[in-house]
Design a protein around this motif. Structure first.
Motif, PDB file in Angstrom:
ATOM      1  N   PHE A 110       0.830  -1.292  -0.017  1.00  0.00           N
ATOM      2  CA  PHE A 110      -0.216   0.119   0.002  1.00  0.00           C
ATOM      3  C   PHE A 110       0.798   1.250   0.015  1.00  0.00           C
ATOM      4  CE2 PHE A 110      -3.890   2.068   2.389  1.00  0.00           C
ATOM      5  CZ  PHE A 110      -4.126   2.878   1.594  1.00  0.00           C
ATOM      6  N   VAL A 111       1.120   1.875  -1.137  1.00  0.00           N
ATOM      7  CA  VAL A 111       1.959   2.768  -1.462  1.00  0.00           C
ATOM      8  C   VAL A 111       1.423   4.082  -2.026  1.00  0.00           C
ATOM      9  CG1 VAL A 111       4.246   3.621  -2.316  1.00  0.00           C
ATOM     10  CG2 VAL A 111       3.916   1.144  -1.585  1.00  0.00           C
ATOM     11  N   SER A 112       0.983   4.932  -1.083  1.00  0.00           N
ATOM     12  CA  SER A 112       0.203   6.171  -1.502  1.00  0.00           C
ATOM     13  C   SER A 112       0.125   7.295  -0.664  1.00  0.00           C
ATOM     14  CB  SER A 112      -1.529   5.791  -1.873  1.00  0.00           C
ATOM     15  OG  SER A 112      -2.136   5.219  -0.742  1.00  0.00           O
ATOM     16  N   GLY A 113      -0.309   8.474  -1.102  1.00  0.00           N
ATOM     17  CA  GLY A 113      -0.314   9.389  -0.079  1.00  0.00           C
ATOM     18  C   GLY A 113       1.001   9.792   0.402  1.00  0.00           C
ATOM     19  N   ALA A 114       1.183  10.119   1.835  1.00  0.00           N
ATOM     20  CA  ALA A 114       2.484  10.330   2.412  1.00  0.00           C
ATOM     21  C   ALA A 114       3.299   9.323   2.421  1.00  0.00           C
ATOM     22  CB  ALA A 114       2.304  10.682   3.894  1.00  0.00           C
ATOM     23  N   GLY A 115       2.855   8.017   2.054  1.00  0.00           N
ATOM     24  CA  GLY A 115       3.893   7.081   1.757  1.00  0.00           C
ATOM     25  C   GLY A 115       4.456   6.924   0.437  1.00  0.00           C
TER      26      GLY A 115
ATOM     27  N   ALA B 298       8.285   0.003  -0.127  1.00  0.00           N
ATOM     28  CA  ALA B 298       7.341  -1.262   0.175  1.00  0.00           C
ATOM     29  C   ALA B 298       8.259  -2.241   0.839  1.00  0.00           C
ATOM     30  CB  ALA B 298       6.602  -1.549  -0.856  1.00  0.00           C
ATOM     31  N   VAL B 299       9.234  -2.400   0.385  1.00  0.00           N
ATOM     32  CA  VAL B 299      10.209  -3.601   0.967  1.00  0.00           C
ATOM     33  C   VAL B 299      10.559  -3.017   2.486  1.00  0.00           C
ATOM     34  CG1 VAL B 299      12.512  -4.614   0.725  1.00  0.00           C
ATOM     35  CG2 VAL B 299      11.017  -4.666  -1.120  1.00  0.00           C
TER      36      VAL B 299
ATOM     37  N   ALA C 139      -2.550  -3.646   6.882  1.00  0.00           N
ATOM     38  CA  ALA C 139      -3.131  -2.521   6.849  1.00  0.00           C
ATOM     39  C   ALA C 139      -4.666  -2.684   6.721  1.00  0.00           C
ATOM     40  CB  ALA C 139      -2.419  -1.656   5.935  1.00  0.00           C
ATOM     41  N   VAL C 140      -5.251  -3.789   6.183  1.00  0.00           N
ATOM     42  CA  VAL C 140      -6.629  -3.777   5.657  1.00  0.00           C
ATOM     43  C   VAL C 140      -7.321  -5.291   6.381  1.00  0.00           C
ATOM     44  CG1 VAL C 140      -8.253  -4.377   3.568  1.00  0.00           C
ATOM     45  CG2 VAL C 140      -6.147  -2.860   3.488  1.00  0.00           C
TER      46      VAL C 140
ATOM     47  N   LEU D  76      -2.209 -10.364   2.488  1.00  0.00           N
ATOM     48  CA  LEU D  76      -1.546  -9.194   3.385  1.00  0.00           C
ATOM     49  C   LEU D  76      -1.473  -7.998   2.761  1.00  0.00           C
ATOM     50  CD1 LEU D  76       0.099  -9.094   6.226  1.00  0.00           C
ATOM     51  CD2 LEU D  76       2.042 -10.096   4.899  1.00  0.00           C
ATOM     52  N   VAL D  77      -1.709  -7.068   3.598  1.00  0.00           N
ATOM     53  CA  VAL D  77      -1.619  -5.563   2.810  1.00  0.00           C
ATOM     54  C   VAL D  77      -0.547  -4.914   3.705  1.00  0.00           C
ATOM     55  CG1 VAL D  77      -2.601  -3.312   2.125  1.00  0.00           C
ATOM     56  CG2 VAL D  77      -3.547  -5.545   1.604  1.00  0.00           C
ATOM     57  N   ILE D  78       0.574  -4.465   3.255  1.00  0.00           N
ATOM     58  CA  ILE D  78       1.571  -3.780   4.267  1.00  0.00           C
ATOM     59  C   ILE D  78       1.667  -2.280   3.532  1.00  0.00           C
ATOM     60  CG2 ILE D  78       4.002  -3.462   4.820  1.00  0.00           C
ATOM     61  CD1 ILE D  78       2.665  -5.926   6.072  1.00  0.00           C
ATOM     62  N   ARG D  79       1.405  -1.384   4.552  1.00  0.00           N
ATOM     63  CA  ARG D  79       1.331   0.086   4.220  1.00  0.00           C
ATOM     64  C   ARG D  79       2.766   0.687   4.349  1.00  0.00           C
ATOM     65  NH1 ARG D  79      -3.422   3.600   5.388  1.00  0.00           N
ATOM     66  NH2 ARG D  79      -2.868   5.347   4.017  1.00  0.00           N
ATOM     67  N   ALA D  80       3.185   1.421   3.153  1.00  0.00           N
ATOM     68  CA  ALA D  80       4.568   1.902   3.082  1.00  0.00           C
ATOM     69  C   ALA D  80       4.378   3.343   3.837  1.00  0.00           C
ATOM     70  CB  ALA D  80       5.191   2.147   1.708  1.00  0.00           C
ATOM     71  N   ARG D  81       5.392   3.667   4.386  1.00  0.00           N
ATOM     72  CA  ARG D  81       5.714   4.996   5.143  1.00  0.00           C
ATOM     73  C   ARG D  81       6.523   6.017   4.244  1.00  0.00           C
ATOM     74  NH1 ARG D  81       6.214   3.299  11.461  1.00  0.00           N
ATOM     75  NH2 ARG D  81       4.444   1.981  11.429  1.00  0.00           N
ATOM     76  N   SER D  82       6.611   7.152   4.428  1.00  0.00           N
ATOM     77  CA  SER D  82       7.368   8.280   3.602  1.00  0.00           C
ATOM     78  C   SER D  82       8.827   7.971   3.873  1.00  0.00           C
ATOM     79  CB  SER D  82       6.747   9.315   4.199  1.00  0.00           C
ATOM     80  OG  SER D  82       7.397   9.985   5.409  1.00  0.00           O
ATOM     81  N   ALA D  83       9.624   8.274   3.016  1.00  0.00           N
ATOM     82  CA  ALA D  83      11.092   8.014   3.182  1.00  0.00           C
ATOM     83  C   ALA D  83      11.614   8.746   4.515  1.00  0.00           C
ATOM     84  CB  ALA D  83      11.810   8.641   1.881  1.00  0.00           C
TER      85      ALA D  83
END
Length: 102
Positions: free
Chosen positions: A27-32, A44-45, A60-61, A92-99
């Motif tokens: 899940f790579v969107s918005g601030a991530g 994502a990794v 995340a879901v 499995l849904v993993i949400r990415a965070r911003s750099a």
């Protein structure tokens, strides 16, 4: 296979010894979101690695209704599994965070 790995939907039929494949959605969107697709993949990794040793705890879901799993369908199509129930298991849904957060 560890007990925790067995809790990831579809993972039990795919693992052989060490962890080789984890069917998940990043899940790579918005601030991530990164600067480009390569940066998105890196984030994502990093989010998945940060979720170890228990990735399901970082899911995340949470599905409240039936699903059709494209990851499960891919495992069937490639012959990696013959378990038709994989098509009905949420992935499995993993949400990415911003750099700056990773």
């Amino acid at each position: 296979m560890s007990a925790k790995a067995g809790r990831v939907p579809g993972l039990g039929s795919v693992l052989r010894g060490w962890l080789r494949l984890v069917p998940l959605e990043a899940f790579v969107s918005g601030a991530g979101k990164g600067h480009d697709h390569v940066d998105d993949a890196r984030l994502a990794v990093a989010a998945f690695v940060q979720a170890l040793p228990d990735p399901p705890a970082a899911n995340a879901v949470r599905c409240q209704s039936p699903v059709f799993s494209l990851a499960g369908a891919a495992l069937l199509r490639t012959g990696w599994s013959a378990d038709l129930a994989l098509q009905r298991q949420p992935c499995l849904v993993i949400r990415a965070r911003s750099a700056g957060v990773v």
